[in-house]
Scaffold this motif. Structure first.
Motif, PDB file in Angstrom:
ATOM      1  N   SER A 169       0.891  -1.092  -0.015  1.00  0.00           N
ATOM      2  CA  SER A 169      -0.035  -0.056  -0.096  1.00  0.00           C
ATOM      3  C   SER A 169       0.968   1.138   0.019  1.00  0.00           C
ATOM      4  O   SER A 169       1.969   1.078   0.370  1.00  0.00           O
ATOM      5  CB  SER A 169      -0.965   0.221   1.055  1.00  0.00           C
ATOM      6  N   ALA A 170       0.288   2.363  -0.323  1.00  0.00           N
ATOM      7  CA  ALA A 170       1.288   3.724  -0.237  1.00  0.00           C
ATOM      8  C   ALA A 170       0.073   4.862  -0.056  1.00  0.00           C
ATOM      9  O   ALA A 170      -0.876   5.031  -0.558  1.00  0.00           O
ATOM     10  CB  ALA A 170       1.721   3.997  -1.640  1.00  0.00           C
ATOM     11  N   LEU A 171       0.653   5.734   0.766  1.00  0.00           N
ATOM     12  CA  LEU A 171       0.083   6.933   0.880  1.00  0.00           C
ATOM     13  C   LEU A 171       0.332   7.609  -0.271  1.00  0.00           C
ATOM     14  O   LEU A 171       1.425   7.519  -0.875  1.00  0.00           O
ATOM     15  CB  LEU A 171       0.983   7.705   2.060  1.00  0.00           C
ATOM     16  N   ASN A 172      -0.826   8.373  -0.764  1.00  0.00           N
ATOM     17  CA  ASN A 172      -0.680   9.155  -2.079  1.00  0.00           C
ATOM     18  C   ASN A 172      -0.754  10.463  -1.838  1.00  0.00           C
ATOM     19  O   ASN A 172      -1.800  11.079  -1.472  1.00  0.00           O
ATOM     20  CB  ASN A 172      -1.440   8.414  -3.113  1.00  0.00           C
ATOM     21  N   ILE A 173       0.088  11.354  -2.080  1.00  0.00           N
ATOM     22  CA  ILE A 173       0.002  12.969  -1.624  1.00  0.00           C
ATOM     23  C   ILE A 173       0.294  13.640  -3.263  1.00  0.00           C
ATOM     24  O   ILE A 173       0.985  13.430  -3.932  1.00  0.00           O
ATOM     25  CB  ILE A 173       0.923  13.401  -0.784  1.00  0.00           C
ATOM     26  N   ARG A 174      -1.126  14.231  -3.563  1.00  0.00           N
ATOM     27  CA  ARG A 174      -1.223  15.061  -4.697  1.00  0.00           C
ATOM     28  C   ARG A 174      -0.831  16.644  -4.250  1.00  0.00           C
ATOM     29  O   ARG A 174      -1.287  17.071  -3.240  1.00  0.00           O
ATOM     30  CB  ARG A 174      -2.593  14.934  -5.212  1.00  0.00           C
ATOM     31  N   VAL A 175       0.235  17.068  -5.199  1.00  0.00           N
ATOM     32  CA  VAL A 175       0.650  18.553  -4.741  1.00  0.00           C
ATOM     33  C   VAL A 175       0.362  19.414  -6.123  1.00  0.00           C
ATOM     34  O   VAL A 175       0.184  19.102  -7.148  1.00  0.00           O
ATOM     35  CB  VAL A 175       2.033  18.361  -4.553  1.00  0.00           C
ATOM     36  N   ALA A 176       0.357  20.780  -5.693  1.00  0.00           N
ATOM     37  CA  ALA A 176       0.051  21.668  -6.886  1.00  0.00           C
ATOM     38  C   ALA A 176       1.520  21.872  -7.909  1.00  0.00           C
ATOM     39  O   ALA A 176       1.341  22.100  -8.927  1.00  0.00           O
ATOM     40  CB  ALA A 176      -0.189  23.095  -6.585  1.00  0.00           C
TER      41      ALA A 176
END
Length: 148
Positions: free
Chosen positions: A89-96
């Motif tokens: 599993s993975a933490l998914n961080i979306r950034v600008a």
């Protein structure tokens, strides 16, 4: 950011109705992992330990140590990743702005696997926390153009 000794109950993930999604990570050392998420990603520490509760942007992370089965999960053992080379599993961080975030978090001590790679619909890269949990950091690009 300082640790909130007596956090505002409104800032803790305990909704009065509906639900809130949190992400639980099993870690080897709560203090080390708490400091990584606080210092590198800027998480707000809401609960210091047992378990650690962090507010990370618009989501929550819960960090707890592993352990044997309990009466509510009688056949399950909780453990941190056994191999940094197996993704479950993975933490998914979306950034600008992935380039700015990459530079900033790398300067704060993040261990990235590679620099950001352009995949057409997104630019992404991966980093590891102190236990080897994979964190995907991405910026949506083509997906937004396709929807316009």
């Amino acid at each position: 950011m300082p640790i909130s000794a007596n956090p505002d109950p409104r800032s803790f993930p305990a909704p009065r109705e509906g639900f809130v999604v949190t992400h639980l990570l099993i870690v080897a050392d709560q203090d080390r992992s708490r400091e990584f998420y606080r210092a590198v990603l800027g998480a707000e520490v809401v609960r210091e330990r047992d378990p650690v509760a962090l507010r990370l942007s618009n989501t929550w992370l819960i960090l707890n140590v592993g352990g044997g089965p309990t009466d509510d999960k009688p056949d399950v053992i909780a453990a941190p990743p056994q191999s940094a080379h197996v993704l479950t599993s993975a933490l998914n961080i979306r950034v600008a702005d992935i380039q700015a975030v990459y530079r900033e978090w790398k300067a704060r001590g993040a261990e990235f696997l590679t620099e950001p790679k352009d995949r057409g619909s997104e630019i992404r890269c991966y980093m590891k926390d102190p236990d080897g949990h994979i964190i995907e950091v991405g910026q949506s690009t083509g997906i937004l153009r396709q929807q316009a």
